[in-house]
Write a protein that holds these residues in place. Structure first.
Motif, PDB file in Angstrom:
ATOM      1  N   LYS A   1     -38.914 -53.478  74.643  1.00 38.22           N
ATOM      2  CA  LYS A   1     -39.196 -52.634  75.820  1.00 38.22           C
ATOM      3  C   LYS A   1     -40.020 -53.404  76.862  1.00 38.22           C
ATOM      4  N   PHE A   2     -40.758 -54.401  76.390  1.00 38.17           N
ATOM      5  CA  PHE A   2     -41.584 -55.222  77.287  1.00 38.17           C
ATOM      6  C   PHE A   2     -40.715 -55.883  78.350  1.00 38.17           C
ATOM      7  N   TRP A   3     -39.528 -56.351  77.931  1.00 44.64           N
ATOM      8  CA  TRP A   3     -38.620 -57.037  78.856  1.00 44.64           C
ATOM      9  C   TRP A   3     -37.524 -56.118  79.394  1.00 44.64           C
ATOM     10  N   PHE A   4     -37.059 -55.197  78.554  1.00 49.18           N
ATOM     11  CA  PHE A   4     -35.924 -54.330  78.924  1.00 49.18           C
ATOM     12  C   PHE A   4     -36.303 -52.859  78.736  1.00 49.18           C
ATOM     13  N   PRO A   5     -37.139 -52.325  79.616  1.00 48.18           N
ATOM     14  CA  PRO A   5     -37.659 -50.965  79.432  1.00 48.18           C
ATOM     15  C   PRO A   5     -36.594 -49.869  79.494  1.00 48.18           C
ATOM     16  N   ASP A   6     -35.433 -50.149  80.108  1.00 48.62           N
ATOM     17  CA  ASP A   6     -34.423 -49.103  80.282  1.00 48.62           C
ATOM     18  C   ASP A   6     -33.355 -49.066  79.185  1.00 48.62           C
ATOM     19  N   VAL A   7     -33.352 -50.066  78.312  1.00 49.81           N
ATOM     20  CA  VAL A   7     -32.351 -50.097  77.229  1.00 49.81           C
ATOM     21  C   VAL A   7     -32.830 -49.203  76.090  1.00 49.81           C
ATOM     22  N   PRO A   8     -31.984 -48.284  75.604  1.00 59.02           N
ATOM     23  CA  PRO A   8     -32.394 -47.389  74.495  1.00 59.02           C
ATOM     24  C   PRO A   8     -32.843 -48.184  73.264  1.00 59.02           C
ATOM     25  N   SER A   9     -33.897 -47.711  72.623  1.00 64.43           N
ATOM     26  CA  SER A   9     -34.479 -48.407  71.467  1.00 64.43           C
ATOM     27  C   SER A   9     -33.474 -48.606  70.346  1.00 64.43           C
ATOM     28  N   ILE A  10     -32.612 -47.604  70.138  1.00 62.67           N
ATOM     29  CA  ILE A  10     -31.697 -47.669  69.003  1.00 62.67           C
ATOM     30  C   ILE A  10     -30.719 -48.847  69.127  1.00 62.67           C
ATOM     31  N   VAL A  11     -30.453 -49.287  70.357  1.00 59.90           N
ATOM     32  CA  VAL A  11     -29.570 -50.443  70.572  1.00 59.90           C
ATOM     33  C   VAL A  11     -30.194 -51.696  69.963  1.00 59.90           C
ATOM     34  N   TRP A  12     -31.481 -51.926  70.268  1.00 60.74           N
ATOM     35  CA  TRP A  12     -32.170 -53.096  69.732  1.00 60.74           C
ATOM     36  C   TRP A  12     -32.334 -52.991  68.220  1.00 60.74           C
ATOM     37  N   SER A  13     -32.681 -51.803  67.756  1.00 59.99           N
ATOM     38  CA  SER A  13     -32.877 -51.608  66.309  1.00 59.99           C
ATOM     39  C   SER A  13     -31.601 -51.908  65.534  1.00 59.99           C
ATOM     40  N   ALA A  14     -30.466 -51.407  66.038  1.00 62.99           N
ATOM     41  CA  ALA A  14     -29.172 -51.654  65.375  1.00 62.99           C
ATOM     42  C   ALA A  14     -28.820 -53.133  65.411  1.00 62.99           C
TER      43      ALA A  14
ATOM     44  N   ALA B   1     -32.313 -48.259  56.741  1.00 65.57           N
ATOM     45  CA  ALA B   1     -31.768 -47.614  57.948  1.00 65.57           C
ATOM     46  C   ALA B   1     -32.076 -46.118  57.952  1.00 65.57           C
ATOM     47  N   PHE B   2     -31.990 -45.495  56.772  1.00 65.87           N
ATOM     48  CA  PHE B   2     -32.312 -44.068  56.654  1.00 65.87           C
ATOM     49  C   PHE B   2     -33.783 -43.818  57.008  1.00 65.87           C
ATOM     50  N   ALA B   3     -34.675 -44.671  56.483  1.00 61.84           N
ATOM     51  CA  ALA B   3     -36.101 -44.529  56.787  1.00 61.84           C
ATOM     52  C   ALA B   3     -36.339 -44.703  58.285  1.00 61.84           C
ATOM     53  N   PHE B   4     -35.598 -45.636  58.904  1.00 59.47           N
ATOM     54  CA  PHE B   4     -35.700 -45.835  60.351  1.00 59.47           C
ATOM     55  C   PHE B   4     -35.274 -44.576  61.107  1.00 59.47           C
ATOM     56  N   LEU B   5     -34.174 -43.958  60.662  1.00 60.15           N
ATOM     57  CA  LEU B   5     -33.665 -42.760  61.346  1.00 60.15           C
ATOM     58  C   LEU B   5     -34.661 -41.606  61.288  1.00 60.15           C
ATOM     59  N   THR B   6     -35.464 -41.558  60.205  1.00 55.47           N
ATOM     60  CA  THR B   6     -36.478 -40.496  60.118  1.00 55.47           C
ATOM     61  C   THR B   6     -37.516 -40.658  61.218  1.00 55.47           C
ATOM     62  N   SER B   7     -37.716 -41.903  61.695  1.00 51.99           N
ATOM     63  CA  SER B   7     -38.684 -42.123  62.775  1.00 51.99           C
ATOM     64  C   SER B   7     -38.180 -41.542  64.091  1.00 51.99           C
ATOM     65  N   ILE B   8     -36.857 -41.396  64.202  1.00 51.88           N
ATOM     66  CA  ILE B   8     -36.267 -40.838  65.431  1.00 51.88           C
ATOM     67  C   ILE B   8     -36.186 -39.312  65.351  1.00 51.88           C
TER      68      ILE B   8
ATOM     69  N   GLY C   1     -37.531 -37.246  62.796  1.00 50.77           N
ATOM     70  CA  GLY C   1     -38.616 -36.490  62.173  1.00 50.77           C
ATOM     71  C   GLY C   1     -39.831 -37.351  61.928  1.00 50.77           C
ATOM     72  N   ASP C   2     -40.729 -37.386  62.898  1.00 52.62           N
ATOM     73  CA  ASP C   2     -41.900 -38.252  62.807  1.00 52.62           C
ATOM     74  C   ASP C   2     -42.727 -38.001  61.547  1.00 52.62           C
ATOM     75  N   GLN C   3     -42.780 -36.735  61.113  1.00 59.31           N
ATOM     76  CA  GLN C   3     -43.614 -36.395  59.967  1.00 59.31           C
ATOM     77  C   GLN C   3     -43.116 -37.080  58.688  1.00 59.31           C
ATOM     78  N   VAL C   4     -41.787 -37.062  58.484  1.00 57.85           N
ATOM     79  CA  VAL C   4     -41.204 -37.699  57.293  1.00 57.85           C
ATOM     80  C   VAL C   4     -41.467 -39.199  57.330  1.00 57.85           C
ATOM     81  N   TYR C   5     -41.250 -39.804  58.491  1.00 57.33           N
ATOM     82  CA  TYR C   5     -41.459 -41.254  58.642  1.00 57.33           C
ATOM     83  C   TYR C   5     -42.926 -41.606  58.374  1.00 57.33           C
ATOM     84  N   THR C   6     -43.834 -40.800  58.887  1.00 59.85           N
ATOM     85  CA  THR C   6     -45.268 -41.047  58.683  1.00 59.85           C
ATOM     86  C   THR C   6     -45.625 -41.027  57.212  1.00 59.85           C
TER      87      THR C   6
END
Length: 477
Positions: free
Chosen positions: A112-125, A346-353, A355-360
């Motif tokens: 996001k530091f360099w590409f603030p407009d690109v969706p996070s999930i693109v970089w994560s994938a 990947a499943f644990a990552f998806l919980t961060s999107i 359901g923050d509580q599960v990821y936490t």
């Protein structure tokens, strides 16, 4: 099919260095200095460093004698109790599978530091795909990528130390700083003993990953030669990097500076490294450190997927995980274990999107697991050496000997226990006990005990008598 011994000595060294130098040094060190002062931070990191030294030599002795990818899970199975090994193995797998998810999240934040407009999930994938590919091609591709990731970090630290020393003596920046920041306020130690204890957990977390050399031993070309070499070189290099870097930061930036609070990947601009580089007029310091921290995050994810895959495969081989996970392809890669671990990450990552509580809670559950693994190494080595003596074996047959036995593993065990139980001691000191804070901090302990005691109850396992411990020299080749 078997896994392949394709990791060279340089890979082994850099795997251990890369596993333990990352955001803990580049980002969290600033918060440690602010909490306990520069002297307090040095005491905490130095003390934890001594503990890690004993753990590394304990692991080195066992890994040189018995180089297996299951490492300390296998050693616990053989020298302590199969139930203990089962719990350690799943505990360690869970730790790195969740770490993979954390690093995927972090990589997207950094981009996001360099590409603030690109969706996070693109970089994560994209980064998850890259890490999977590096692990799926061959163990050599993993070792080679880790070598270069680690080299970038090492070069950055060396340059930082050089620039920092020149700044301290006024050669760069135009101002002699000297030792004045070690004497302002109540420095060098701020807040006394309790403040030092409060950063033990951060310091320990920073060093985690050094044990990767034990996991990689099963795929080392010459484990009897490469494992001891990596153990001897790595510890001192890591300790010097941490101690000198923290000293430089503490001398240049006063512990009272509010900027030192920045300890997350979204605060690259206030990383202690960035602040020092900016002080000497390096205009693009934030971009440089952003790139370095990105390599650190990818390195941690890369190592996490490797370590958790090998642990899962080894447990399947020992009958402690589903059988289909022990399958190895013609490139020597346990693909089923690799795919399964990637899916869980990947499943644990998806919980961060979604359901923050599960990821936490997943994150909190994995918080203690690295320290529990270290504790398991200390126990396993103590039993390993006791059984070795009990069975009348010759010490000269050990290609690498851990010094100061039994003091070393006993001290490491005690210090690990202090860190584990004391990580959130403040929750017990309030007028009203903070039960939620306690649950968040210590959730990893009941999970580990459930695995251990549950397996023990189902399989009726017992602690293995010393004269029955299995020393049959084995490897994964």
């Amino acid at each position: 099919m078997h896994i392949k011994r394709n990791l060279k000595a340089r890979h082994m060294t850099m795997i251990a260095i890369g596993g333990s130098i990352g955001t803990g040094l580049f980002l969290a060190s600033g918060a440690s200095i602010q909490t306990a002062g520069p002297g307090g931070a040095l005491i905490a990191y130095g003390t934890i460093g001594i503990m890690v030294y004993f753990l590394m030599t304990s692991l080195g002795e066992m890994a040189t004698f018995m180089p297996v990818s299951g490492s300390f899970s296998t050693y616990a199975n053989r020298f302590v109790d199969p139930a203990f090994g089962f719990a350690l193995g799943w505990n360690y797998w869970f730790n790195w599978a969740i770490t993979l998810a954390v690093e995927i999240v972090s990589s997207a934040i950094i981009m996001k530091f360099w590409f603030p407009d690109v969706p996070s999930i693109v970089w994560s994938a994209l980064f998850l795909g890259l890490i999977f590919l590096l692990n799926a091609l061959s163990v050599k591709s993993y070792g080679e990528s880790e070598y270069w990731f680690s080299l970038i970090k090492v070069v950055t630290i060396i340059v930082f130390i050089g620039v920092g020393l020149l700044t301290i003596f006024g050669i760069l920046g135009g101002q002699f700083i000297g030792f004045k920041n070690f004497t302002i306020g109540d420095a060098p130690v701020h807040g006394g003993l309790l403040s030092i204890l409060s950063i033990f957990f951060i310091a320990g977390f920073s060093f985690q990953g050094t044990e990767l050399v034990g996991i990689a031993a099963g795929e080392s070309e010459e484990p009897e030669k490469n494992v001891p070499k990596a153990i001897r070189q790595v510890f001192w290099r890591i300790l010097l990097f941490y101690i000198i870097a923290i000293t430089v930061i503490g001398l240049i930036i006063p512990y009272t500076s509010p900027n030192l609070l920045g300890g997350d990947v979204d605060k690259i601009a206030v990383s202690p490294f960035t602040l020092v580089f900016k002080k000497v007029g390096i205009a693009f310091a934030a971009s440089v450190m952003n790139a370095v921290i990105l390599t650190s995050v990818l390195s941690a994810g890369n190592s996490g997927l490797y370590a958790s895959t090998r642990m899962l495969w080894s447990m399947a081989k020992d009958g402690q995980a589903p059988k289909f996970l022990q399958k190895v392809n013609n490139r020597g890669i346990p693909m089923n274990a690799l795919v399964a671990t990637t899916i869980i990450g990947a499943f644990a990552f998806l919980t961060s999107i979604f359901g923050d509580q599960v990821y936490t809670w997943l994150l909190n559950a994995s918080g203690l697991t690295g320290f529990i693994a270290w504790l398991g190494i200390a126990v396993s080595h103590y039993r390993f050496r006791k059984a070795y003596f009990a069975q009348g074996r010759d010490m000269n047959d050990l290609k690498f000997k851990a010094k100061w036995f039994p003091f070393g593993p006993i001290l490491a065990f005690a210090m690990c226990a202090i860190v584990i139980f004391g990580q959130n001691y403040q929750a017990f000191l309030t007028s009203k006990i903070d039960w939620y804070g306690i649950a968040v901090a210590y959730i990893g302990l009941p999970i580990f005990l459930t695995f251990w005691l549950g397996y023990k109850f189902v399989h009726k396992t017992k602690f293995i008598p010393l004269n029955e411990c299995n020393f049959e020299e084995t490897s994964d080749k």
